[in-house]
Design a protein around this motif. Structure first.
Motif, PDB file in Angstrom:
ATOM      1  N   SER A 283      -8.767  -6.324   3.658  1.00 27.82           N
ATOM      2  CA  SER A 283      -7.445  -6.069   4.650  1.00 27.82           C
ATOM      3  C   SER A 283      -6.236  -5.732   3.717  1.00 27.82           C
ATOM      4  N   PHE A 284      -6.015  -6.638   2.655  1.00 28.87           N
ATOM      5  CA  PHE A 284      -4.926  -6.382   1.698  1.00 28.87           C
ATOM      6  C   PHE A 284      -4.640  -5.149   1.357  1.00 28.87           C
ATOM      7  N   ILE A 285      -5.707  -4.759   0.721  1.00 21.44           N
ATOM      8  CA  ILE A 285      -5.873  -3.333   0.073  1.00 21.44           C
ATOM      9  C   ILE A 285      -5.713  -2.200   1.027  1.00 21.44           C
ATOM     10  N   THR A 286      -6.388  -2.336   2.400  1.00 17.49           N
ATOM     11  CA  THR A 286      -6.067  -1.343   3.451  1.00 17.49           C
ATOM     12  C   THR A 286      -4.482  -1.469   3.713  1.00 17.49           C
ATOM     13  N   TRP A 287      -3.808  -2.724   4.055  1.00 15.93           N
ATOM     14  CA  TRP A 287      -2.492  -2.514   4.468  1.00 15.93           C
ATOM     15  C   TRP A 287      -1.427  -1.833   3.385  1.00 15.93           C
ATOM     16  N   SER A 288      -1.839  -2.429   2.185  1.00 21.69           N
ATOM     17  CA  SER A 288      -1.049  -1.853   1.167  1.00 21.69           C
ATOM     18  C   SER A 288      -1.341  -0.201   0.864  1.00 21.69           C
ATOM     19  N   VAL A 289      -2.319   0.195   1.004  1.00 27.68           N
ATOM     20  CA  VAL A 289      -2.676   1.604   0.781  1.00 27.68           C
ATOM     21  C   VAL A 289      -1.831   2.368   2.069  1.00 27.68           C
TER      22      VAL A 289
END
Length: 134
Positions: free
Chosen positions: A112-118
């Motif tokens: 989720s963190f990676i998705t939101w960051s991208v």
């Protein structure tokens, strides 16, 4: 015959990759239904509920990421950065899906963190392109 120059090759590549991930996530749900009681919905099966949520979550975020990839590439954005962000998104979504199925909150959170960051990076980049063009 001269080959045609392919428009938006990075976005097209990621559209194909995202489609394959979508099929993989859908198949993981269907496999449980075929090997179980069949039917529609989550059937009260926790593993199916988790897989359905992972699939739905992918479908919720991917259109925004793909739209931004396409538009930034069309606006002349750096191919290296687009490839990097698209690849990072793919990794994040796979990690998230696997984290949803196994009770590994760390994987789910990381995905989720990676998705939101991208998504934040792409949205910021798009706004920067718009601000520079005025």
């Amino acid at each position: 015959m001269t080959p045609l120059k392919m428009p938006l090759p990075i976005s097209l590549t990621f559209a194909a990759i995202f489609s394959l991930i979508n099929l993989w996530l859908a198949y993981r749900c269907v496999r449980i239904r075929l090997n179980g009681p069949g039917g529609v919905g989550d059937l009260g099966i926790p593993e199916l509920q988790e897989r359905m949520r992972a699939h739905a979550n992918f479908v919720e975020y991917t259109p925004f990421v793909l739209i931004l990839l396409v538009l930034i590439e069309y606006a002349g954005g750096s191919g290296y950065w687009l490839e990097g962000l698209g690849s990072t998104y793919v990794i994040g979504r796979v990690v998230h899906a696997l984290g949803m199925e196994r009770p590994k909150f760390t994987m789910q959170f990381l995905g989720s963190f990676i998705t939101w960051s991208v998504l934040l990076a792409l949205a910021s980049w798009a706004l920067w392109i718009v601000a520079r063009s005025r």
